[in-house]
Design an enzyme around this catalytic site. Structure first.
Site, PDB file in Angstrom:
ATOM      1  N   GLU A 117      -2.524  -8.117  -2.860  1.00  0.00           N
ATOM      2  CA  GLU A 117      -3.421  -6.783  -2.749  1.00  0.00           C
ATOM      3  C   GLU A 117      -2.435  -5.583  -3.064  1.00  0.00           C
ATOM      4  OE1 GLU A 117      -4.774  -5.956   1.139  1.00  0.00           O
ATOM      5  OE2 GLU A 117      -5.232  -8.151   1.341  1.00  0.00           O
ATOM      6  N   TYR A 154       0.638  -1.282   0.104  1.00  0.00           N
ATOM      7  CA  TYR A 154       0.006  -0.238   0.113  1.00  0.00           C
ATOM      8  C   TYR A 154       0.675   1.283   0.013  1.00  0.00           C
ATOM      9  CZ  TYR A 154      -4.146  -2.994   0.405  1.00  0.00           C
ATOM     10  OH  TYR A 154      -5.096  -4.003   0.264  1.00  0.00           O
TER      11      TYR A 154
HETATM   12  C1  FCB Z   1      -5.154  -5.105   4.172  1.00  0.00           C
HETATM   13  C2  FCB Z   1      -5.855  -6.071   4.565  1.00  0.00           C
HETATM   14  C3  FCB Z   1      -7.290  -6.274   3.738  1.00  0.00           C
HETATM   15  C4  FCB Z   1      -7.951  -4.764   3.419  1.00  0.00           C
HETATM   16  C5  FCB Z   1      -6.781  -3.718   3.152  1.00  0.00           C
HETATM   17  C6  FCB Z   1      -7.316  -2.363   2.944  1.00  0.00           C
HETATM   18  O1  FCB Z   1      -4.124  -4.850   5.163  1.00  0.00           O
HETATM   19  O2  FCB Z   1      -5.225  -7.408   4.277  1.00  0.00           O
HETATM   20  O3  FCB Z   1      -8.287  -7.112   4.388  1.00  0.00           O
HETATM   21  O4  FCB Z   1      -8.396  -4.237   4.471  1.00  0.00           O
HETATM   22  O5  FCB Z   1      -5.629  -3.773   4.111  1.00  0.00           O
END
Ligand code: FCB
Length: 453
Positions: free
Chosen positions: A354, A295
């Site tokens: 992710e 992120y």
């Molecule tokens: C991550 C999580 C996921 C979601 C995202 C925004 O840390 O794994 O479940 O909440 O962040």
């Protein structure tokens, strides 16, 4: 400069979700309570007192959600399996209705050409196991491996690759150290036995999956760590944070050893949790792929509060998401090239499991489109530099229950959800992602046909 359309042929496109964040139906078909049911009932734990009791009602609306995925043209779908649906008390007999739900989900995905990529643990531990100590109790690792075997025996004929844990760093630190997430413990560094037991559970489950001929990944939340200044004190603080956030959860799996934990004030045996042979159990099964959840980078300075070995600072002069997370696409390149340098040949192929952002926009989510394009361009550069990245699962398909932030404030979806009516409306980013996938695939097919003899 390579861009996202230059990602290699065969690169897999997907979206990611997690059970407690979307399913709802917490009391249905024999599901047992999880730590998140208990934690969300605590007064003041979750913004606006929200819970995941209904969330996106995906348990009942999964055909509609699969149709949305099919409309994107995805290769894969990362979702998580709710352990308390499979074993309501985390041990013992299987709840047939719970297993049947995932069995149908898998078949429905395969029917539209989407490969299921299940995560076995995305933070919703059966409450009965928490009552016995949760991940602070070594026994939970053994229960986890049994649960993994049960699910793999049922779905393994159709599901080739599995993720054991989601983000053991976040689960340990938010759940056991700081009390921001379930189970809401505030043990600070004494939470770290929960990290070791999750890694042990990963190793035991990985062995069970491999015995069944299945591939295994682990999804870690990883961040490139930058010292605020070149001063030795800031550099030492950054190294300590890197150890806690990144190395503690990756070194044992890839290298078979823990990093030096002295800077965290944690003994080598993690307060007696690490027993002889444990690191072999964690390391020997090996990983077929490392799941990376990225992120943002983390900027770190020497501590002002003597209780911690670091201070975490904001990154100025860059855009920030609705969560306040700094947007630094090049951080993804630095992270992945850094992993290659750190782990060398011990680094397996990477899958981005992710990446995404929350925004305050409604349907015209240009901030999200910009975020995703910039990160995918950075990913393409990284791949061109020789890092082996096999796929990208954006977080998330639909707006959902964002843990401590509840339902409305942090919307991460390509699809808007009206939580009062459960109406799903694709945002601009949905069409953008669909078109990106189609154009990338068409280009690869064209190049393939030109270069083939
Ligand atoms: C991550 C999580 C996921 C979601 C995202 C925004 O840390 O794994 O479940 O909440 O962040």
């Amino acid at each position: 400069m390579p861009d996202r359309y230059d990602l290699p042929a065969g690169f897999r496109w997907g979206v990611a979700t997690a059970a407690y964040q979307i399913e709802g139906a917490v009391d249905e078909d024999g599901r047992g309570p999880s730590v998140w049911d208990t934690f969300t009932a605590r007064s003041g734990a979750i913004r606006d007192g929200h819970t995941g009791a209904v969330a996106c009602d995906h348990y009942h609306r999964h055909p509609e959600d699969i149709a949305l995925m099919h409309g994107l043209g995805l290769d894969g779908y990362r979702f998580s399996i709710a352990w308390p649906r499979i074993q309501p008390t985390g041990a013992g007999p299987v709840n047939a209705a719970g297993l049947a739900f995932y069995d149908r989900l898998v078949d429905d995905l395969l029917a539209v050409g989407i490969t299921p990529l299940p995560t076995l643990f995305h933070w919703d531990l059966p409450q009965a196991l928490e009552d016995a100590g949760g991940w602070l109790n070594r026994d939970t690792a053994y229960r986890f491996a049994e649960y993994a075997a049960i699910v793999a025996d049922r779905l393994g004929d159709r599901v080739p690759a599995w993720i054991t844990l989601n983000e053991p760093f976040v689960h340990t630190v938010y759940g056991y150290a700081m009390g921001i997430h379930a189970p809401g413990r505030t043990l600070m560094f004494e939470a770290l036995p929960a990290a070791h037991h999750q890694l042990l559970g990963h190793g035991l489950a990985a062995a069970a999956l491999h015995e069944r001929g299945l591939e295994v990944m682990l999804s870690n939340n990883l961040t490139p760590v930058e010292p605020a200044t070149p001063s030795p004190a800031d550099a030492a603080a950054a190294a300590a944070y890197d150890t806690l956030h990144n190395r503690l959860f990756t070194d044992p799996v890839l290298l078979g050893r823990y990093p030096d934990l002295a800077a965290l004030g944690v003994p080598d045996d993690i307060f007696g949790a690490v027993r002889p042979g444990d690191l072999d159990l964690i390391h020997t099964p090996g990983l077929d792929g490392l799941g990376v959840n990225y992120y943002n980078p983390t900027r770190v300075a020497a501590p002002t509060d003597p209780g911690l070995p670091f201070d975490l600072l904001d990154i100025p002069d860059v855009p920030h998401t609705a969560f306040g997370w700094p947007v630094v696409p090049d951080g993804l390149r630095r992270l992945l090239t850094g992993l290659r340098i750190r782990y060398g040949t011990a680094l397996p192929p990477i899958t981005m499991t992710e990446n995404g952002c929350s925004t305050t926009e409604d349907l015209d989510d240009t901030f999200r489109i910009d975020y995703l394009s910039a990160h995918l361009d950075a990913l393409a550069t990284t791949v061109a530099e020789g890092v082996d990245v096999r796929g990208y699962y954006t977080w998330s398909l639909i707006d959902n229950f964002e843990w401590a932030e509840g339902l409305f404030s942090q919307r991460f979806g390509l699809v808007h959800v009206d939580f009062a009516t459960q109406r799903r409306t694709p945002k601009a980013s949905y069409a953008w992602y669909r078109d990106l996938i189609a154009v990338h695939r068409a280009r690869c097919a064209k190049e393939g046909s030109v270069t083939s003899p």
